[in-house]
Design a protein around this motif. Structure first.
Motif, mmCIF file in Angstrom:
data_model
loop_
_atom_site.group_PDB
_atom_site.id
_atom_site.type_symbol
_atom_site.label_atom_id
_atom_site.label_comp_id
_atom_site.label_asym_id
_atom_site.label_seq_id
_atom_site.Cartn_x
_atom_site.Cartn_y
_atom_site.Cartn_z
ATOM 1 N N ILE A 1 21.991 46.882 -6.798
ATOM 2 C CA ILE A 1 20.601 47.211 -7.101
ATOM 3 C C ILE A 1 19.861 45.976 -7.624
ATOM 4 N N GLY A 2 18.674 45.760 -7.114
ATOM 5 C CA GLY A 2 17.849 44.624 -7.518
ATOM 6 C C GLY A 2 16.427 44.841 -7.056
ATOM 7 N N TYR A 3 15.615 43.789 -7.149
ATOM 8 C CA TYR A 3 14.197 43.907 -6.818
ATOM 9 C C TYR A 3 13.950 44.267 -5.352
ATOM 10 N N ASN A 4 14.815 43.828 -4.460
ATOM 11 C CA ASN A 4 14.553 43.979 -3.024
ATOM 12 C C ASN A 4 15.679 44.705 -2.290
ATOM 13 N N THR A 5 16.381 45.581 -2.972
ATOM 14 C CA THR A 5 17.569 46.201 -2.393
ATOM 15 C C THR A 5 17.242 47.054 -1.170
ATOM 16 N N GLN A 6 18.027 46.842 -0.106
ATOM 17 C CA GLN A 6 17.924 47.619 1.122
ATOM 18 C C GLN A 6 19.241 48.377 1.344
ATOM 19 N N PHE A 7 19.238 49.269 2.316
ATOM 20 C CA PHE A 7 20.414 50.085 2.610
ATOM 21 C C PHE A 7 21.644 49.219 2.869
ATOM 22 N N GLY A 8 21.493 48.158 3.652
ATOM 23 C CA GLY A 8 22.624 47.289 3.958
ATOM 24 C C GLY A 8 23.205 46.639 2.723
ATOM 25 N N ASP A 9 22.342 46.294 1.753
ATOM 26 C CA ASP A 9 22.835 45.713 0.502
ATOM 27 C C ASP A 9 23.715 46.710 -0.241
ATOM 28 N N LEU A 10 23.255 47.953 -0.293
ATOM 29 C CA LEU A 10 24.033 48.982 -0.978
ATOM 30 C C LEU A 10 25.392 49.190 -0.316
ATOM 31 N N ARG A 11 25.389 49.274 1.009
ATOM 32 C CA ARG A 11 26.634 49.552 1.715
ATOM 33 C C ARG A 11 27.657 48.423 1.527
ATOM 34 N N SER A 12 27.180 47.203 1.338
ATOM 35 C CA SER A 12 28.105 46.072 1.179
ATOM 36 C C SER A 12 28.373 45.742 -0.292
ATOM 37 N N SER A 13 27.904 46.574 -1.200
ATOM 38 C CA SER A 13 28.097 46.280 -2.621
ATOM 39 C C SER A 13 29.566 46.386 -3.014
ATOM 40 N N GLN A 14 29.899 45.777 -4.127
ATOM 41 C CA GLN A 14 31.291 45.668 -4.545
ATOM 42 C C GLN A 14 31.813 46.904 -5.253
ATOM 43 N N CYS A 15 30.923 47.637 -5.924
ATOM 44 C CA CYS A 15 31.401 48.748 -6.738
ATOM 45 C C CYS A 15 30.263 49.710 -7.031
ATOM 46 N N THR A 16 30.623 50.851 -7.602
ATOM 47 C CA THR A 16 29.653 51.854 -8.025
ATOM 48 C C THR A 16 30.124 52.469 -9.330
ATOM 49 N N THR A 17 29.186 52.929 -10.140
ATOM 50 C CA THR A 17 29.541 53.629 -11.371
ATOM 51 C C THR A 17 29.692 55.128 -11.133
ATOM 52 N N CYS A 18 29.559 55.571 -9.878
ATOM 53 C CA CYS A 18 29.728 56.981 -9.529
ATOM 54 C C CYS A 18 31.126 57.223 -8.948
ATOM 55 N N MET A 19 31.529 58.479 -8.845
ATOM 56 C CA MET A 19 32.934 58.828 -8.670
ATOM 57 C C MET A 19 33.464 58.706 -7.248
ATOM 58 N N VAL A 20 32.584 58.719 -6.238
ATOM 59 C CA VAL A 20 33.029 58.651 -4.844
ATOM 60 C C VAL A 20 32.746 57.258 -4.285
ATOM 61 N N ARG A 21 33.761 56.571 -3.822
ATOM 62 C CA ARG A 21 33.607 55.177 -3.390
ATOM 63 C C ARG A 21 32.707 55.039 -2.161
ATOM 64 N N ASP A 22 32.583 56.089 -1.363
ATOM 65 C CA ASP A 22 31.752 56.034 -0.165
ATOM 66 C C ASP A 22 30.274 56.250 -0.460
ATOM 67 N N ASP A 23 29.948 56.548 -1.712
ATOM 68 C CA ASP A 23 28.557 56.692 -2.140
ATOM 69 C C ASP A 23 28.144 55.436 -2.885
ATOM 70 N N LYS A 24 27.453 54.543 -2.205
ATOM 71 C CA LYS A 24 26.936 53.324 -2.832
ATOM 72 C C LYS A 24 25.434 53.462 -3.097
ATOM 73 N N SER A 25 24.989 54.699 -3.311
ATOM 74 C CA SER A 25 23.579 54.950 -3.596
ATOM 75 C C SER A 25 23.199 54.431 -4.974
ATOM 76 N N ALA A 26 21.896 54.349 -5.227
ATOM 77 C CA ALA A 26 21.359 54.016 -6.546
ATOM 78 C C ALA A 26 20.497 55.186 -7.015
ATOM 79 N N TYR A 27 20.687 55.566 -8.269
ATOM 80 C CA TYR A 27 19.991 56.696 -8.879
ATOM 81 C C TYR A 27 19.367 56.209 -10.188
ATOM 82 N N TRP A 28 18.098 56.525 -10.436
ATOM 83 C CA TRP A 28 17.533 56.085 -11.706
ATOM 84 C C TRP A 28 16.395 56.957 -12.199
ATOM 85 N N ILE A 29 16.230 56.921 -13.545
ATOM 86 C CA ILE A 29 15.128 57.571 -14.248
ATOM 87 C C ILE A 29 14.645 56.599 -15.319
ATOM 88 N N PRO A 30 13.487 56.853 -15.954
ATOM 89 C CA PRO A 30 13.047 55.956 -17.023
ATOM 90 C C PRO A 30 13.956 56.040 -18.239
#
Length: 376
Positions: A54-83
């Motif tokens: 996740i960053g200023y210009n994140t695209q789908f391809g960036d997420l899919r190639s990311s190294q890790c996630t703080t969520c429980m399923v490794r195939d979910d490289k989505s980003a979720y946020w609230i204020p």
């Protein structure tokens, strides 16, 4: 219309299947929002779960190639946020800690519809950060709060802050629109390509948005008890300058492996919500360990203290009480917001700490020190 969320968790009719996806800790807390503010710092601070790309210009391809996630399923490289949520008193603002997020994935289609997985690259935003009163729209009905007290009777959801003296947490709740137009992955207002079904959290999609996607719902439990115990006349304020709670909003940047999500939507028909009961995840070894979830961290492009204590909200956002809407020009006079400062080397260190000697890999909870509480 009332959404069916109670202190014991999300209650659904037996005909509905769903699973709860835990996201153990934020991947970063920063003024990052590549949906609303691409290429620059966001107007206010967010607490972000999921992919470390996740960053200023994140695209789908960036997420899919990311190294890790703080969520429980490794195939979910989505980003979720609230204020971010802050406690404000005479000394300024302090971020309120939370234990991560739970994302509910719900199959809530009408009888003549089929639930679909998210298309690659889908972006969603719901809620209005400028709201300071209840608008009565489907979108405003999808935003709610719940005051949790396990030793007392269950409390009703409220569209803004109701009672914030909550022994077991103040729970932020965001339900996203599930109906897609089938064409656009985003739209100029970041909302028009999506719509709510006729019952907001379930029901029939409109003809303009005929694709009923799997529904998602965020829960974030904020630890407000430690601040209420101060008894100093302070109050809770969202990072967008909102002391009412009506301005809660959420963002979702899809990073799923669609083939995995599609099979889960089709075959994970358990009504308990227990994610381990989904054979696509459990039987195929798709879970991330707690250690890996908690050690995942994203690069922060700002030299900025968003945790506190701080005299002003990040981005110099002014607190506006309403009931009229706030605006983007509601800023603290004379305040100067932090500027971007990270170099490529710093980005590497933050994004891949295991590869850089001396980089601290403490968890989010460890870094959100509580020394401030002792001096208030």
């Amino acid at each position: 219309m009332r959404l069916s969320f109670l202190a014991a968790g999300l209650l659904v009719p037996s005909a509905y299947a769903f699973w709860r996806l835990p996201c153990a800790t934020p991947v970063v807390n920063s003024r990052i929002d590549p949906i609303i503010s691409p290429g620059k710092a966001s107007s206010h601070a967010h607490t972000i779960m999921g992919s470390n790309a996740i960053g200023y210009n994140t695209q789908f391809g960036d997420l899919r190639s990311s190294q890790c996630t703080t969520c429980m399923v490794r195939d979910d490289k989505s980003a979720y946020w609230i204020p971010e949520l802050y406690y404000q008193n005479g000394k300024g603002f302090q971020a309120v800690d939370h234990g991560g997020m739970v994302v509910y994935y719900l199959q809530r289609n009408a009888a003549n519809e089929t639930v679909e997985a998210f298309p690659d690259g889908l972006r969603m935003f719901t809620g209005n950060p400028y709201s300071r009163s209840f608008a009565g729209t489907s979108e405003s009905k999808a935003i709610s709060w719940n005051c949790i007290n396990f030793n007392g009777p269950g409390q009703p959801d409220t569209p803004g802050f109701g009672n914030t003296n909550c022994p077991n947490g103040l729970r932020a709740q965001v339900f996203f629109p599930a109906c897609w137009d089938g064409v656009n992955l985003d739209s100029p207002d970041h909302k028009s390509h999506m719509a709510y079904p006729d019952s907001v959290d379930s029901g029939q999609c409109p003809s303009t948005h005929p694709h009923h996607l799997v529904s998602i719902f965020f829960e974030v439990w904020f630890n407000v008890a430690q601040f209420n115990n101060l008894n100093d006349g302070g109050r809770f304020v969202l990072a967008n300058g909102d002391p009412t709670g009506y301005g809660l909003h959420g963002d979702f940047l899809n990073g799923w492996d669609r083939s995995v999500l599609s099979r889960a939507v089709q075959t994970c028909t358990d009504g308990s919500g227990v994610i381990e009961n989904c054979p696509v995840f459990q039987n195929e070894g798709r879970f991330v360990s707690n250690a890996d979830m908690n050690s995942c961290a994203a690069s922060n492009p700002l030299q900025e203290n968003v945790s506190g204590p701080i005299p002003n909200l990040p981005g110099c956002v002014a607190v506006t009480n309403g009931p009229g809407p706030a605006s983007s020009t509601d800023l603290v006079p004379g305040c100067t917001a932090a500027a971007s400062r990270r170099s490529s080397d710093e980005d590497l260190a933050a994004r891949a700490p295991e590869a850089v000697p001396g980089v601290n890999r403490r968890s989010h909870r460890a870094m959100r020190g509580q020394d401030w509480l002792l001096s208030v």
